[in-house]
Design an enzyme around this catalytic site. Structure first.
Site, PDB file in Angstrom:
ATOM      1  N   ASP A 158       0.801  -1.215   0.000  1.00  6.85           N
ATOM      2  CA  ASP A 158       0.000   0.000   0.000  1.00  6.85           C
ATOM      3  C   ASP A 158       0.840   1.273   0.000  1.00  6.85           C
ATOM      4  O   ASP A 158       0.599   2.174  -0.799  1.00  6.85           O
ATOM      5  CB  ASP A 158      -0.935  -0.017   1.222  1.00  6.85           C
ATOM      6  CG  ASP A 158      -1.805   1.218   1.280  1.00  6.85           C
ATOM      7  OD1 ASP A 158      -2.889   1.199   0.675  1.00  6.85           O
ATOM      8  OD2 ASP A 158      -1.406   2.220   1.911  1.00  6.85           O
ATOM      9  N   ALA A 191      -4.971   2.105  -0.803  1.00 10.66           N
ATOM     10  CA  ALA A 191      -4.749   1.366  -2.050  1.00 10.66           C
ATOM     11  C   ALA A 191      -5.250  -0.062  -1.914  1.00 10.66           C
ATOM     12  O   ALA A 191      -5.916  -0.598  -2.805  1.00 10.66           O
ATOM     13  CB  ALA A 191      -3.264   1.386  -2.419  1.00 10.66           C
ATOM     14  N   ASP A 192      -4.931  -0.695  -0.792  1.00  6.71           N
ATOM     15  CA  ASP A 192      -5.397  -2.063  -0.538  1.00  6.71           C
ATOM     16  C   ASP A 192      -6.919  -2.118  -0.462  1.00  6.71           C
ATOM     17  O   ASP A 192      -7.563  -2.994  -1.047  1.00  6.71           O
ATOM     18  CB  ASP A 192      -4.815  -2.584   0.774  1.00  6.71           C
ATOM     19  CG  ASP A 192      -3.391  -3.069   0.625  1.00  6.71           C
ATOM     20  OD1 ASP A 192      -3.058  -3.634  -0.428  1.00  6.71           O
ATOM     21  OD2 ASP A 192      -2.607  -2.892   1.570  1.00  6.71           O
ATOM     22  N   VAL A 193      -7.507  -1.197   0.294  1.00  3.76           N
ATOM     23  CA  VAL A 193      -8.957  -1.218   0.487  1.00  3.76           C
ATOM     24  C   VAL A 193      -9.673  -0.986  -0.835  1.00  3.76           C
ATOM     25  O   VAL A 193     -10.646  -1.679  -1.177  1.00  3.76           O
ATOM     26  CB  VAL A 193      -9.376  -0.179   1.542  1.00  3.76           C
ATOM     27  CG1 VAL A 193     -10.886  -0.051   1.585  1.00  3.76           C
ATOM     28  CG2 VAL A 193      -8.835  -0.560   2.921  1.00  3.76           C
ATOM     29  N   GLY A 199      -9.495  -4.029  -3.027  1.00  4.30           N
ATOM     30  CA  GLY A 199     -10.471  -5.020  -2.586  1.00  4.30           C
ATOM     31  C   GLY A 199     -11.875  -4.669  -3.032  1.00  4.30           C
ATOM     32  O   GLY A 199     -12.649  -5.531  -3.493  1.00  4.30           O
TER      33      GLY A 199
END
Length: 390
Positions: A148, A176-178, A181
């Site tokens: 991230d 970025a990760d969220v 997802g």
């Protein structure tokens, strides 16, 4: 026709090979919608986020990471070495009886395990496959690992965030990760819908890079169309004024004046002249933002936040305070929206977790399951597979 109380994705089985955050965020969202999510983890250590802390909670002999708890509700955990014959056999069975497979390995890992896209669809032609990577599965940087913080910098977000251009700043959450997802879950739902028509599953791909670029919004077109490179403007909007954080007596408030009618009302409240040529239009107010902020704060500093928030609310001007997380989770409005849920954890007992952001007026998941202990569902998942295999 009554909707299921388990959620709209009831009877959808998700095989979750992902770890850390982007993939687990996607599968948690699918689980929130009622899918059965079977999380496959390495024996002894599991998802690496189980070790990300502090804080850790629970028994000293087997503490739980609050990081892991944040993105793994509504899942079952089964442990196996995917490189072993038993692991390959278990994964083959899960693929055969699953609807969705999610992985966020580096490009090439699934192939080395013997599960190419072709092999997965040979086992189950209806399988929807979600692959999340750092920078994309192909292109000149396709094999590059992504985390991230790296993505926030490489995808330009940090260059837009912070007090000034010399202080690039990461967001306080792994955005970025969220977002990856969320995009992955959105892609999976689209592929499942298409499968109803075609009878076949397809591959869905997204990345941390794509997910940040995808939310550049007006900052993106500011460059691609107008040729302007955005820079940080601290707590004030780059294209709207007044729109930002303003000091008042003993604290600060946020104000968002989005149109000329609101500006006329707000200007009267803070004692500014709408005929002042510096403030006659939004473009002029943006150009003279420093003067504008200073003039507004001269008035706001005379009274505390509560006074101004009440007055602005009665006048229909969007405004708010800056809350800490304890204030957010204790807020009656937060709880009224189902954004705090209770679950019964195998070792922690009853705990509260942040809840899903989507609700349904009729139907939907009524109860949520706690994030699983490592290998907690080994026996039940294998028993279910034996039943499916007949």
């Amino acid at each position: 026709m009554a909707q299921s109380t388990a959620g709209p994705l009831e009877n959808i089985v998700v095989v979750d090979l992902s770890r850390a955050l982007a993939g687990p965020q996607a599968t948690m969202m699918l689980g929130d919608m009622g899918a059965r999510v079977i999380k496959v983890e390495a024996p002894g250590r599991g998802d690496e986020s189980r070790g990300w802390g502090p804080p850790f909670v629970g028994p000293e002999v087997s503490p739980e990471s609050t990081y892991f708890l944040s993105c793994n509700r509504n899942k079952e955990s089964v442990t196996v070495n995917l490189k072993s014959p038993d692991g390959m056999d278990l994964l083959t069975q899960l693929v055969r009886h699953g609807d969705v497979l999610v992985e966020n390995f580096r490009p090439g890992v699934m192939e080395r395990l013997g599960f190419t896209i072709e092999r997965l669809h040979e086992i189950n032609p209806r399988l929807v496959i979600l692959s999340i990577s750092g920078f994309g599965h192909d292109g000149p940087q396709g094999g590059r690992p992504g985390y991230d913080q790296i993505a926030q910098g490489e995808a330009g977000l940090m260059s837009l965030t912070g007090p000034d251009a010399d202080s690039p700043t990461r967001l306080g959450v792994p955005i970025a990760d969220v977002l990856a997802g969320m995009n992955g879950a959105y892609g999976v739902l689209s592929a499942l819908y298409e499968r109803e028509r075609t009878g076949r599953g397809k591959v869905v791909r997204t990345s941390l890079l794509a997910s940040i670029v995808g939310v550049h919004a007006f900052q993106g077109t500011r460059y691609t169309v107008a040729g302007e490179v955005g820079r940080p403007t601290g707590n004030h909007h780059v294209a709207i004024a007044p729109y930002g954080l303003f000091r008042c007596e003993g604290g600060a408030i946020q104000v968002a004046v989005a149109n000329e009618a609101q500006w006329a009302t707000f200007a009267e409240i803070v004692g500014l002249d709408t005929a002042d040529p510096r403030y006659a239009s939004n473009a002029e107010r943006v150009a003279h933002r420093d003067d504008l902020v200073g003039d507004i704060e001269k008035t706001l500093l005379q009274r505390p936040a509560a006074h101004w928030l009440a007055r602005l609310d009665s006048a229909g001007i969007p405004a708010g305070e800056v809350r800490t997380l304890d204030q957010v989770y204790d807020c009656p409005q937060t709880r009224s929206q189902g954004l705090v849920i209770e679950v019964d954890h195998a070792s922690l007992g009853t705990i509260e977790l942040p809840g899903p952001a989507v609700r349904f007026d009729d139907g939907g998941r009524l109860r949520h399951a706690a994030p699983p202990r490592l290998g907690e569902h080994n026996s039940t998942v294998r028993a279910w597979l034996r039943e499916q295999e007949g």
